[in-house]
Design a protein around this motif. Structure first.
Motif, short mmCIF file in Angstrom:
data_model
loop_
_atom_site.label_atom_id
_atom_site.label_comp_id
_atom_site.label_asym_id
_atom_site.label_seq_id
_atom_site.Cartn_x
_atom_site.Cartn_y
_atom_site.Cartn_z
N VAL A 63 44.41 34.77 24.99
CA VAL A 63 44.45 36.04 25.47
C VAL A 63 45.54 36.88 24.81
N LYS A 64 46.30 36.55 23.91
CA LYS A 64 47.14 37.41 23.26
C LYS A 64 46.54 38.72 22.69
N GLY A 65 47.30 39.83 22.75
CA GLY A 65 46.71 40.88 22.38
C GLY A 65 45.80 41.69 23.36
N ARG A 66 45.19 40.99 24.48
CA ARG A 66 44.30 41.65 25.51
C ARG A 66 45.13 41.64 26.77
N PHE A 67 45.95 40.80 27.08
CA PHE A 67 46.51 40.35 28.60
C PHE A 67 47.94 40.75 28.33
N THR A 68 48.59 41.51 29.14
CA THR A 68 50.10 41.93 29.33
C THR A 68 50.57 41.62 30.53
N ILE A 69 51.68 40.74 30.67
CA ILE A 69 52.18 40.32 31.86
C ILE A 69 53.67 41.16 32.01
N SER A 70 53.89 41.81 33.01
CA SER A 70 54.91 42.34 33.55
C SER A 70 55.56 42.24 34.77
N ARG A 71 56.50 42.69 35.24
CA ARG A 71 57.17 42.37 36.53
C ARG A 71 58.12 43.64 36.94
N ASP A 72 58.25 43.81 38.19
CA ASP A 72 58.88 45.04 38.86
C ASP A 72 59.73 44.16 39.90
N ASN A 73 60.89 43.82 39.67
CA ASN A 73 61.69 43.14 40.62
C ASN A 73 62.00 43.89 41.84
N LEU A 80 49.17 41.69 35.64
CA LEU A 80 48.47 41.29 34.65
C LEU A 80 47.66 42.37 34.35
N GLN A 81 47.85 43.09 33.17
CA GLN A 81 46.95 44.10 32.57
C GLN A 81 46.05 43.33 31.82
N ILE A 82 44.83 43.59 31.79
CA ILE A 82 43.73 43.02 31.07
C ILE A 82 42.68 44.09 30.63
N ASN A 83 42.73 44.08 29.37
CA ASN A 83 42.04 45.12 28.50
C ASN A 83 40.92 44.29 27.56
N SER A 84 40.04 45.18 27.40
CA SER A 84 38.58 44.96 26.57
C SER A 84 38.02 43.71 27.26
N LEU A 85 37.89 43.97 28.52
CA LEU A 85 37.23 42.78 29.47
C LEU A 85 35.86 42.12 28.57
N LYS A 86 35.88 40.80 28.78
CA LYS A 86 34.57 40.29 28.39
C LYS A 86 33.88 39.47 29.51
N PRO A 87 32.62 39.33 29.45
CA PRO A 87 32.07 38.51 30.62
C PRO A 87 32.64 37.27 30.92
N GLU A 88 33.14 36.52 29.53
CA GLU A 88 33.81 35.28 29.97
C GLU A 88 35.21 35.38 30.55
N ASP A 89 35.73 36.56 30.81
CA ASP A 89 36.87 36.65 31.57
C ASP A 89 36.50 36.29 33.11
N THR A 90 35.31 36.54 33.55
CA THR A 90 34.83 36.16 34.85
C THR A 90 35.72 34.88 35.36
N ALA A 91 36.34 35.19 36.57
CA ALA A 91 36.96 33.97 37.05
C ALA A 91 37.94 34.34 38.15
N VAL A 92 38.18 33.31 39.01
CA VAL A 92 39.41 33.65 39.93
C VAL A 92 40.72 33.56 39.35
N TYR A 93 41.48 34.76 39.51
CA TYR A 93 42.89 35.03 38.94
C TYR A 93 43.95 34.51 39.78
N TYR A 94 44.84 33.65 39.81
CA TYR A 94 45.75 33.22 40.51
C TYR A 94 47.36 33.66 39.74
N CYS A 95 48.11 34.11 40.80
CA CYS A 95 49.58 33.95 40.48
C CYS A 95 50.29 32.96 40.98
N ALA A 96 51.49 32.36 40.39
CA ALA A 96 52.13 31.53 40.72
C ALA A 96 53.57 31.44 40.27
N SER A 97 54.38 30.89 41.03
CA SER A 97 55.96 30.88 40.72
C SER A 97 56.60 29.53 40.48
N ARG A 98 57.69 29.64 39.91
CA ARG A 98 58.49 28.21 39.68
C ARG A 98 59.82 28.90 39.31
#
Length: 118
Positions: A63-73, A80-98
């Motif tokens: 996903v390098k180059g198409r996806f950008t993660i950022s945060r606002d504390n 998660l910014q996703i550009n140039s979406l493709k059909p294969e990006d179809t999915a359930v997207y989850y966030c998680a913390s550690r």
């Protein structure tokens, strides 16, 4: 205890963009490493990107180059910014913390569906 709520998913045409958001509860959000994952139909959940307390980011090679993660504390939110979406990006997207120093993500959101039409 951390609660995570994703939003921003939907149906989008190939080539389009989406910005997913993940709102977190808790006063110590700024100290957590936040990650984005996805589970496509028939596949296992896979890592996409992470961002630590200082803003340092890590991406899956796919996903390098198409996806950008950022945060606002200040808003307890990770994006998660996703550009140039493709059909294969179809999915359930989850966030998680550690917590820093932990290897496993211990809190997960419920997921947001992204469907990309061709």
């Amino acid at each position: 205890q951390v609660q995570l709520v994703e939003s921003g998913g939907g149906l989008v045409q190939a080539g389009g963009s989406l910005r997913l958001s993940c709102a977190a509860s808790g006063r110590t959000f700024g100290s957590y490493t936040m990650g984005w994952f996805r589970r496509a139909p028939g596949k296992e959940r896979g890592f996409l990107a992470s961002i630590n307390w200082s803003g340092s980011t890590t991406y899956a090679n796919s996903v390098k180059g198409r996806f950008t993660i950022s945060r606002d504390n200040a808003k307890n939110t990770v994006y998660l910014q996703i550009n140039s979406l493709k059909p294969e990006d179809t999915a359930v997207y989850y966030c998680a913390s550690r917590l820093p120093g932990q290897m496993t993500y211990d809190y997960w959101g419920q997921g947001t569906q992204v469907t990309v039409s061709s």
